[in-house]
Design an enzyme around this catalytic site. Structure first.
Site, PDB file in Angstrom:
ATOM      1  N   ARG A   1      -9.974  -3.012   7.690  1.00 47.33           N
ATOM      2  CA  ARG A   1     -10.534  -1.654   7.713  1.00 47.33           C
ATOM      3  C   ARG A   1     -11.970  -1.708   8.241  1.00 47.33           C
ATOM      4  O   ARG A   1     -12.859  -1.060   7.715  1.00 47.33           O
ATOM      5  CB  ARG A   1     -10.489  -1.018   6.328  1.00 47.33           C
ATOM      6  CG  ARG A   1     -10.393   0.505   6.395  1.00 47.33           C
ATOM      7  CD  ARG A   1     -10.643   1.174   5.066  1.00 47.33           C
ATOM      8  NE  ARG A   1     -10.275   2.578   5.129  1.00 47.33           N
ATOM      9  CZ  ARG A   1     -10.834   3.526   4.394  1.00 47.33           C
ATOM     10  NH1 ARG A   1     -11.753   3.227   3.523  1.00 47.33           N
ATOM     11  NH2 ARG A   1     -10.449   4.771   4.505  1.00 47.33           N
TER      12      ARG A   1
ATOM     13  N   ASP B   1      -2.586   5.676  -3.122  1.00 39.85           N
ATOM     14  CA  ASP B   1      -2.982   6.656  -2.110  1.00 39.85           C
ATOM     15  C   ASP B   1      -1.818   7.570  -1.753  1.00 39.85           C
ATOM     16  O   ASP B   1      -1.990   8.553  -1.035  1.00 39.85           O
ATOM     17  CB  ASP B   1      -3.482   5.946  -0.847  1.00 39.85           C
ATOM     18  CG  ASP B   1      -4.928   5.498  -0.991  1.00 39.85           C
ATOM     19  OD1 ASP B   1      -5.601   5.974  -1.926  1.00 39.85           O
ATOM     20  OD2 ASP B   1      -5.377   4.659  -0.190  1.00 39.85           O
TER      21      ASP B   1
ATOM     22  N   ASP C   1     -15.899  12.399  -2.030  1.00 43.53           N
ATOM     23  CA  ASP C   1     -15.338  11.081  -1.708  1.00 43.53           C
ATOM     24  C   ASP C   1     -16.101  10.454  -0.546  1.00 43.53           C
ATOM     25  O   ASP C   1     -17.248  10.825  -0.242  1.00 43.53           O
ATOM     26  CB  ASP C   1     -13.823  11.248  -1.419  1.00 43.53           C
ATOM     27  CG  ASP C   1     -13.016  10.015  -1.764  1.00 43.53           C
ATOM     28  OD1 ASP C   1     -12.997   9.091  -0.931  1.00 43.53           O
ATOM     29  OD2 ASP C   1     -12.411   9.949  -2.848  1.00 43.53           O
ATOM     30  N   ASP C   2     -15.482   9.526   0.115  1.00 44.17           N
ATOM     31  CA  ASP C   2     -16.063   8.744   1.209  1.00 44.17           C
ATOM     32  C   ASP C   2     -16.683   9.631   2.294  1.00 44.17           C
ATOM     33  O   ASP C   2     -16.134  10.679   2.623  1.00 44.17           O
ATOM     34  CB  ASP C   2     -14.917   7.917   1.814  1.00 44.17           C
ATOM     35  CG  ASP C   2     -15.416   6.815   2.711  1.00 44.17           C
ATOM     36  OD1 ASP C   2     -16.625   6.714   2.936  1.00 44.17           O
ATOM     37  OD2 ASP C   2     -14.564   6.038   3.174  1.00 44.17           O
TER      38      ASP C   2
ATOM     39  N   LYS D   1     -16.090   7.219  -8.614  1.00 45.33           N
ATOM     40  CA  LYS D   1     -14.867   6.540  -8.164  1.00 45.33           C
ATOM     41  C   LYS D   1     -15.342   5.273  -7.476  1.00 45.33           C
ATOM     42  O   LYS D   1     -15.994   5.331  -6.435  1.00 45.33           O
ATOM     43  CB  LYS D   1     -14.107   7.455  -7.206  1.00 45.33           C
ATOM     44  CG  LYS D   1     -12.851   6.841  -6.601  1.00 45.33           C
ATOM     45  CD  LYS D   1     -12.113   7.914  -5.792  1.00 45.33           C
ATOM     46  CE  LYS D   1     -10.986   7.380  -4.954  1.00 45.33           C
ATOM     47  NZ  LYS D   1     -10.462   8.422  -4.034  1.00 45.33           N
ATOM     48  N   TRP D   2     -15.027   4.125  -8.067  1.00 44.98           N
ATOM     49  CA  TRP D   2     -15.481   2.818  -7.552  1.00 44.98           C
ATOM     50  C   TRP D   2     -14.326   2.218  -6.766  1.00 44.98           C
ATOM     51  O   TRP D   2     -13.347   1.767  -7.344  1.00 44.98           O
ATOM     52  CB  TRP D   2     -15.879   1.924  -8.728  1.00 44.98           C
ATOM     53  CG  TRP D   2     -16.363   0.561  -8.378  1.00 44.98           C
ATOM     54  CD1 TRP D   2     -15.694  -0.399  -7.677  1.00 44.98           C
ATOM     55  CD2 TRP D   2     -17.622  -0.028  -8.748  1.00 44.98           C
ATOM     56  NE1 TRP D   2     -16.454  -1.535  -7.580  1.00 44.98           N
ATOM     57  CE2 TRP D   2     -17.641  -1.343  -8.238  1.00 44.98           C
ATOM     58  CE3 TRP D   2     -18.732   0.416  -9.469  1.00 44.98           C
ATOM     59  CZ2 TRP D   2     -18.715  -2.209  -8.427  1.00 44.98           C
ATOM     60  CZ3 TRP D   2     -19.796  -0.444  -9.651  1.00 44.98           C
ATOM     61  CH2 TRP D   2     -19.787  -1.745  -9.125  1.00 44.98           C
ATOM     62  N   ASP D   3     -14.478   2.209  -5.451  1.00 43.99           N
ATOM     63  CA  ASP D   3     -13.368   1.807  -4.582  1.00 43.99           C
ATOM     64  C   ASP D   3     -13.567   0.385  -4.065  1.00 43.99           C
ATOM     65  O   ASP D   3     -14.674  -0.174  -4.111  1.00 43.99           O
ATOM     66  CB  ASP D   3     -13.302   2.794  -3.409  1.00 43.99           C
ATOM     67  CG  ASP D   3     -11.905   2.944  -2.843  1.00 43.99           C
ATOM     68  OD1 ASP D   3     -11.057   2.065  -3.087  1.00 43.99           O
ATOM     69  OD2 ASP D   3     -11.669   3.948  -2.138  1.00 43.99           O
TER      70      ASP D   3
ATOM     71  N   TRP E   1       0.859  -1.180   0.000  1.00 47.59           N
ATOM     72  CA  TRP E   1       0.000   0.000   0.000  1.00 47.59           C
ATOM     73  C   TRP E   1       0.904   1.241   0.000  1.00 47.59           C
ATOM     74  O   TRP E   1       1.911   1.274   0.721  1.00 47.59           O
ATOM     75  CB  TRP E   1      -0.908  -0.001   1.248  1.00 47.59           C
ATOM     76  CG  TRP E   1      -1.684   1.276   1.337  1.00 47.59           C
ATOM     77  CD1 TRP E   1      -2.797   1.614   0.630  1.00 47.59           C
ATOM     78  CD2 TRP E   1      -1.354   2.408   2.149  1.00 47.59           C
ATOM     79  NE1 TRP E   1      -3.187   2.898   0.952  1.00 47.59           N
ATOM     80  CE2 TRP E   1      -2.318   3.407   1.881  1.00 47.59           C
ATOM     81  CE3 TRP E   1      -0.334   2.680   3.067  1.00 47.59           C
ATOM     82  CZ2 TRP E   1      -2.298   4.649   2.505  1.00 47.59           C
ATOM     83  CZ3 TRP E   1      -0.319   3.920   3.691  1.00 47.59           C
ATOM     84  CH2 TRP E   1      -1.304   4.891   3.411  1.00 47.59           C
TER      85      TRP E   1
HETATM   86  C1  GLA Z   1      -9.299   4.480  -0.364  1.00 48.16           C
HETATM   87  C2  GLA Z   1      -8.992   5.329  -1.584  1.00 48.16           C
HETATM   88  C3  GLA Z   1      -8.859   6.768  -1.178  1.00 48.16           C
HETATM   89  C4  GLA Z   1     -10.124   7.243  -0.501  1.00 48.16           C
HETATM   90  C5  GLA Z   1     -10.452   6.337   0.667  1.00 48.16           C
HETATM   91  C6  GLA Z   1     -11.807   6.660   1.248  1.00 48.16           C
HETATM   92  O1  GLA Z   1      -8.212   4.417   0.481  1.00 48.16           O
HETATM   93  O2  GLA Z   1      -7.847   4.866  -2.230  1.00 48.16           O
HETATM   94  O3  GLA Z   1      -8.555   7.570  -2.294  1.00 48.16           O
HETATM   95  O4  GLA Z   1     -11.182   7.219  -1.440  1.00 48.16           O
HETATM   96  O5  GLA Z   1     -10.447   4.970   0.296  1.00 48.16           O
HETATM   97  O6  GLA Z   1     -12.114   5.855   2.321  1.00 48.16           O
END
Ligand code: GLA
Length: 733
Positions: free
Chosen positions: A442, A547, A365-366, A475-477, A198
């Site tokens: 997580r 990230d 984002d999140d 953004k599909w995470d 990571w």
């Molecule tokens: C992952 C993504 C980040 C962000 C976080 C949100 O780590 O890679 O860019 O979107 O999730 O929880």
């Protein structure tokens, strides 16, 4: 050109513009590998199969069949019958025995390329690609095995895939089905792979190929941060411009293996496919199994040519999105700006400032759904948190649009938090082994995407939101790797199908999404860059690379990524300093120059950064507009690497017609008592004259290519500059 069959000699010759691949059939019907390499005009013999020297042909000298199988270069080796090198196909019969042997029966040559059912795969029109299908059979197991080769002439790429059809009345258990094999004699090869973690994805690793098996793999249910489904064999001292390269790259987003094996006779077997660990597929009568595609590339002009073949191939034949060559909006993502701590007002403040500085999209984002104010809850509860988005999502999108920005949103549809309404209602929707508490990562579990009802739920969660407002980007995470592989839906003898069924489930969801929302800009992501692979490119034209947004860390990550992937697919943002991952300070300009080698955007609180930095944004956005067409279509050259212990890093993108080239130079560490650095620029027209933009200076193409260009030392670490050379139309030398 294309595919030729010499019936008299039973030889297939597959030609791209600059490479040739030759397959020959033995008298028994084994498909043997004769040659892969530089283009041959003609191929008239199959002596390279070594059929006339000991250990002889098995049909004539039965007692030495095993010795034969130990050296014969197989196109697709099978397990359990006497070839002790790595097999590609292991199948168990109804008595519990593992053994399989396949023989050529017929073939067909197809213009174009058939689709792969349920899987991402390259595509092309008739005239761009031709396909050879070798129909083979295991008469004992009643199986038909189709070895498929697609020849992309222009890009110098051959792709392979395998299909297995159960023609009999018995269930067959497929314990291993790889997608490609390449048997060759060793030539002191070195192995290149990509490894990471990571925030340190896709660092380049190179080692000598020693006896035994050298493998990279993933058992994590996704391609992973740790290893990459790519392997290249290169001749000693291969550089960017010289040496021979054999590359294999897997079009798949789950468990894989990529392996090179050097055998007792100094032969090499290179294989790639779905990992055989924790894999077993029950193939019932009448059913077929489609294994994913592998991309094969050969270069006799070093790594650079391999890279450019792959970039062209992925751009033309893997990425389907209408955004492929379309202008991508410069976005601002609020993750590193606010993390979970935002509301509509905060987002609108950011949006106003972003619009004033030329930014074109806001990505939320999140943290906008359920009761998610930290990462330990609410995945699965995809309804808007109205405490944060006080007047609802459609109203927020409307206001952001009125400010002049497009709107994008984050999802993590494959996951479920133990602390969620969804989990409380459907605990059986998460992967779980009976009587065992599943492992959290997580603070989340993984949804069982082998179940149609779960896929339907996950899809509708995303689609409902997208139908509710004009959202241009997703953004599909996917933020954890898979474990506790138990499905309440599958039978006991199907549980080992789960890893693969999960990946098929992800593909089905994304296929539906791009079909229902064809204009959506989709960016895949997985805890940074853990699912950066050619499979995902089929759905999303860009993938979040890491990230880690530190400009210096990104040099190494983006170098490894760009070894295979076009710059237009590499998600890259300018973030704030000190960098949130490594605490490093770098100039704002350097952060932009590095992000310009990717999709380009921002991930910072634009309302809070220093004015002197904010004032640079409009100019940087202009640079992005100016250079994006070149970045999306040009040829990439790696000039120097920080990862190879140089004090600087340097790359170039040249227009295919040589009309312009953009060179980016990052001086990572200042060196005392140094002089300027000579760099050689590629891809120009040697006969033409070039102006260095912003100066009056002119150079001839041959000067820049062969004598080089001098970059001056700057004062300080992490300094960068860009040089844009533009061809003068009028005067040639
Ligand atoms: C992952 C993504 C980040 C962000 C976080 C949100 O780590 O890679 O860019 O979107 O999730 O929880």
């Amino acid at each position: 050109m294309g595919i030729q069959f010499d019936a008299e000699q039973s030889i297939f010759k597959l030609d791209t513009y600059e490479t040739t691949y030759v397959i020959a059939l033995s008298r028994e019907g084994y498909a043997g590998h004769v040659y892969y390499g530089k283009r041959l005009k003609a191929m008239c013999g199959k002596d390279l199969l070594r059929m006339e020297e000991p250990p002889y042909t098995p049909s004539l000298h039965k007692r030495e069949k095993s010795a034969f199988l130990n050296v014969f270069p197989m196109e697709y080796p099978t397990g359990g019958i006497g070839d002790y090198r790595e097999s590609c196909l292991d199948i168990r019969n109804e008595y519990g025995n593992m053994g399989c042997e396949i023989f050529y029966r017929s073939h067909r040559i197809i213009k174009g390329k058939p689709r792969l059912k349920g899987l991402p795969a390259s595509f092309g029109e008739e005239g761009q690609v031709e396909t050879l299908e070798l129909l083979c059979e295991d008469p004992v197991l009643d199986l038909e095995i189709i070895l498929s080769y697609s020849v992309f002439e222009k890009e110098d790429i051959i792709t392979r895939n395998i299909r297995i059809v159960n023609k009999g009345q018995k269930i067959r258990r497929l314990e291993k089905v790889y997608s490609a094999c390449l048997d060759m004699d060793n030539r002191d090869y070195e192995v290149i792979t990509l490894h990471g973690a990571w925030a340190r994805e896709r660092h380049i690793q190179r080692n000598r190929l020693v006896y035994g098996k050298q493998r990279v793999s993933s058992g994590r249910g996704e391609t992973s941060h740790q290893e990459h489904p790519f392997l290249a064999l290169v001749t000693p001292n291969t550089t960017q411009d010289t040496g021979e390269v054999y590359g294999m790259h897997f079009v798949y987003s789950g468990n894989f293996i990529a392996q090179a094996e050097r055998s007792q006779y100094d032969q090499v077997r290179m294989v790639m496919g779905i990992s055989g660990e924790e894999f077993c597929w029950k193939l019932c009568p009448g059913e077929e199994f489609q294994a994913p595609e592998t991309v094969l590339v050969y270069s006799d002009e070093g790594l650079g040519k391999m890279t450019r073949s792959l970039h062209d191939f992925y751009r033309e034949h893997m990425i389907r999105s209408p955004y492929k060559y379309r202008k991508r909006p410069v976005l601002l993502n609020n993750w590193e700006a606010t993390y979970f701590h935002f509301d509509s007002e905060k987002l609108l403040d950011i949006a106003r400032e972003a619009a004033a500085n030329g930014i074109e999209m806001l990505v939320m984002d999140d943290g906008w759904f359920g009761k998610r104010n930290s990462d330990d809850n609410s995945l699965g509860d995809w309804y808007v948190n109205e405490e944060k988005l006080t007047s609802g999502l459609p109203d927020l999108v409307k206001k952001v649009n009125e400010i002049g920005l497009e709107f994008g949103i984050w999802f993590e549809p494959e996951m479920i938090s133990p602390d969620s309404e969804l989990y409380r209602t459907h605990p059986d929707w998460a992967f779980c082994i009976p009587n065992r508490e599943p492992c959290q990562s997580r603070a989340q579990y993984v949804l069982d995407l082998s179940r149609a009802d779960v896929r339907e739920y996950a899809y509708e969660c995303v689609a409902k939101i997208l139908r509710s407002a004009p959202i241009s980007y997703v953004k599909w995470d996917m933020n954890r790797q898979l474990s506790d592989m138990g499905s309440s839906y599958l039978k006991a003898d199907e549980q080992q199908e789960l890893f693969h069924r999960y990946v098929l489930g992800v593909y089905e969801l994304q296929e539906r999404l791009v079909a229902e929302f064809p204009d959506l800009l989709l960016e895949n992501c997985s805890g940074g860059g853990a699912r950066f692979d050619p499979g995902m490119l089929y759905y999303s034209p860009q993938i979040w690379c890491s990230d880690n947004t530190d400009a210096i860390e990104r040099l190494r990550i983006q170098e490894g990524t760009a070894l295979l992937y076009p710059l237009s697919s590499i998600g890259a943002h300018v973030s704030d300093c000190p960098n949130h991952t490594v605490g490093r300070n770098t100039p704002f300009e350097t952060r932009a120059h590095v992000a310009l080698a990717g999709t380009f955007g921002y991930e910072l609180d634009i309302t809070k950064i220093a004015e002197e930095e904010r004032n640079q944004i409009a100019g940087q956005v202009e640079l992005c507009h100016k250079y994006q067409p070149l970045m999306q279509t040009g040829d990439y050259y790696r000039i120097a690497s920080w990862s190879e212990q140089r004090p600087y890093d340097c790359w170039e993108v040249a227009a295919k017609d040589g009309s312009e080239a953009l060179v980016t130079y990052v001086q990572v560490l200042a060196v005392p008592n140094w002089h300027s650095t000579n760099i050689k620029i590629s891809g120009l027209d040697p006969e033409a004259v070039y102006i260095l933009e912003g100066t009056e200076k002119t150079y001839t193409g041959e000067e820049l290519m062969y004598c080089g260009f001098l970059v001056k030392e700057q004062n300080g670490d992490a300094r960068s500059c860009q040089y844009h050379f533009v061809q003068k139309k009028t005067d040639a030398i």
